[in-house]
Design a protein around this motif. Structure first.
Motif, PDB file in Angstrom:
ATOM      1  N   GLU A 142       0.839  -1.199   0.000  1.00  0.00           N
ATOM      2  CA  GLU A 142       0.000   0.000   0.000  1.00  0.00           C
ATOM      3  C   GLU A 142       0.873   1.247   0.000  1.00  0.00           C
ATOM      4  O   GLU A 142       1.919   1.273   0.634  1.00  0.00           O
ATOM      5  N   LYS A 143       0.404   2.261  -0.716  1.00  0.00           N
ATOM      6  CA  LYS A 143       1.067   3.564  -0.676  1.00  0.00           C
ATOM      7  C   LYS A 143       0.237   4.499   0.188  1.00  0.00           C
ATOM      8  O   LYS A 143      -0.976   4.657  -0.024  1.00  0.00           O
ATOM      9  N   ARG A 144       0.880   5.128   1.177  1.00  0.00           N
ATOM     10  CA  ARG A 144       0.216   6.103   2.027  1.00  0.00           C
ATOM     11  C   ARG A 144       0.787   7.490   1.741  1.00  0.00           C
ATOM     12  O   ARG A 144       1.735   7.631   0.980  1.00  0.00           O
ATOM     13  N   SER A 145       0.232   8.492   2.376  1.00  0.00           N
ATOM     14  CA  SER A 145       0.653   9.862   2.067  1.00  0.00           C
ATOM     15  C   SER A 145       2.110  10.111   2.437  1.00  0.00           C
ATOM     16  O   SER A 145       2.797  10.893   1.773  1.00  0.00           O
ATOM     17  N   ASP A 146       2.589   9.449   3.506  1.00  0.00           N
ATOM     18  CA  ASP A 146       3.947   9.730   3.964  1.00  0.00           C
ATOM     19  C   ASP A 146       4.851   8.503   4.049  1.00  0.00           C
ATOM     20  O   ASP A 146       5.974   8.594   4.531  1.00  0.00           O
ATOM     21  N   CYS A 147       4.359   7.350   3.581  1.00  0.00           N
ATOM     22  CA  CYS A 147       5.174   6.131   3.637  1.00  0.00           C
ATOM     23  C   CYS A 147       4.527   5.048   2.795  1.00  0.00           C
ATOM     24  O   CYS A 147       3.469   5.256   2.183  1.00  0.00           O
ATOM     25  N   ASP A 247       3.405  18.730  12.451  1.00  0.00           N
ATOM     26  CA  ASP A 247       2.853  17.479  12.972  1.00  0.00           C
ATOM     27  C   ASP A 247       3.971  16.702  13.663  1.00  0.00           C
ATOM     28  O   ASP A 247       4.836  16.140  13.007  1.00  0.00           O
TER      29      ASP A 247
END
Length: 407
Positions: A142-147, A247
């Protein structure tokens, strides 16, 4: 002023590259020690740190262990894709559970060269253990926004921690501009490192040797340990103009019930945190306990979590002993021998320290959350301390010298 509105531009300084330590000293306790107390600065070495700490002080160290989190997979074309293992997938209860997985594990990772890695493509990395060859495979999930979520699987009866030890590289900080070397496996690790899980060393502890620890005991200075698994976020620069837009990274902490009881017994005697990670853990304990006093069911069916601004939003601030006793009762009622939690606490000017009296720490990067923490502890004197260190040839950052700062 609420720390949310602090401008990071007010917490910067010029750090010439020649002041950064790219290699450790031959002897850990030869590192220089700047002592700041009552507006005065003294210079010494870590070998003599006991002379600057009163008897009956309790010093808290972080016994996390750095894992070889950089995995270099080679494609058939010869190009290299680097997978940097940040933290376990949320399906695992804690880092220890994830590190003990055998056969396969899912991890949140940064991927260098991700555009060259097709989702259906399984990468392989050969490694040796006990003169036998094994294979580690990586697949994009899976590709996430930050990793990215990467599934790592391997043959052989190894835990994931053992796989990293055999197949990975030491994750030196980005400002140490060289490849990792064999010596880094031991030197980018404290002598008391115990629990696998960090991708960065608790660097204040790097200067302590068995001889230094012995000198503390001889002076009736007690030592104890917490575990905060340091994430790569510790190196993340503050890019926002104000802290409100930053953040803060979150990290796993693990604290034995016996230590909470020891902290209660310590009462108002001196407490010194060795490293910003130990300090963040101790201060987080206070606020988690404070929340339990307000709501005894606060952690029911969920992992205790302290958000980055919660410490500034509490209207009630109980005595630290009461906060710790609330944690003690919680662990007793749940039959737990240790507290496992996550903390996102940000400590910046405007913060009121609840637990600690002093801090042992290295010299930190300009415009970093770690420098904000130092400024919270000693106020505007941080400039005086850093100017002195720069003018007197102290070595900076992870492999550099350090300081003992009194609140």
């Amino acid at each position: 002023m609420h720390p949310k509105y602090l401008s990071i531009k007010d917490f910067t300084y010029n750090l010439p590259e020649e002041k950064i330590a790219f290699h450790p000293l031959d002897n850990r306790d030869d590192a220089r020690l700047l002592v700041f107390k009552n507006e005065k600065i003294q210079a010494n070495t870590y070998r003599n740190i006991a002379a600057h700490i009163p008897e009956e002080t309790l010093m808290i160290f972080n016994n996390t262990k750095v894992v070889e989190a950089r995995l270099l997979f080679k494609k058939d074309t010869g190009s290299v894709i680097e997978v940097f293992c940040l933290q376990p997938h949320e399906i695992y209860a804690d880092i220890t559970t994830a590190m003990n997985q055998t056969g396969s594990v899912q991890w949140l990772c940064l991927v260098g060269g991700a555009s060259k890695w097709k989702k259906e493509q399984v990468l392989q990395l050969r490694f040796e253990a006990d003169a036998t060859a094994y294979t580690l495979e990586g697949a994009l999930i899976e590709k996430r926004s930050d990793c990215f979520v990467v599934e790592l699987s391997w043959n052989g009866n190894f835990s994931f921690a053992e796989v990293l030890h055999h197949a990975g590289h030491v994750p030196l900080p980005p400002y140490i501009k060289r490849q990792d070397e064999t010596a880094d496996k031991s030197r980018y690790q404290t002598v008391f490192a115990r629990y696998d899980g960090s991708v960065a060393a608790p660097t204040a502890g790097l200067h302590f040797t068995e001889n230094v620890l012995s000198s503390l005991r001889q002076k009736n200075i007690n030592t104890a340990f917490v575990t905060l698994h340091v994430g790569a976020g510790t190196f993340r620069p503050v890019k926002a103009d104000t802290m409100l837009e930053h953040d803060m990274h979150s990290e796993f902490i693990e604290v034995e019930r016996a230590l909470i009881e020891q902290l209660i017994e310590q009462g108002n005697k001196v407490l010194v945190a060795v490293g910003t990670t130990s300090l963040r853990t101790l201060e987080s304990l206070y606020w988690l306990g404070a929340r339990l006093i307000t709501n005894p069911q606060a952690f029911e069916n969920e992992l205790p979590f302290l958000s980055q601004w919660e410490a500034y939003e509490h209207t009630d601030t109980p005595h630290k002993t009461d906060a710790l006793k609330a944690l003690q009762v919680y662990l007793s009622e749940t039959g737990s021998s240790r507290l496992v939690a996550k903390t996102q606490i940000i400590i910046a000017p405007g913060y009121t320290f609840k637990m600690i009296d002093g801090l042992v720490t290295n010299f930190h990067q300009p415009s970093s959350t770690l420098l904000l923490l130092v400024a919270a502890l000693i106020g505007d004197n941080w400039r005086k301390v850093y100017d002195y260190a720069l003018q007197n040839d102290f070595r900076f950052l992870s492999y550099g010298d350090g300081s003992l700062l009194w609140k």
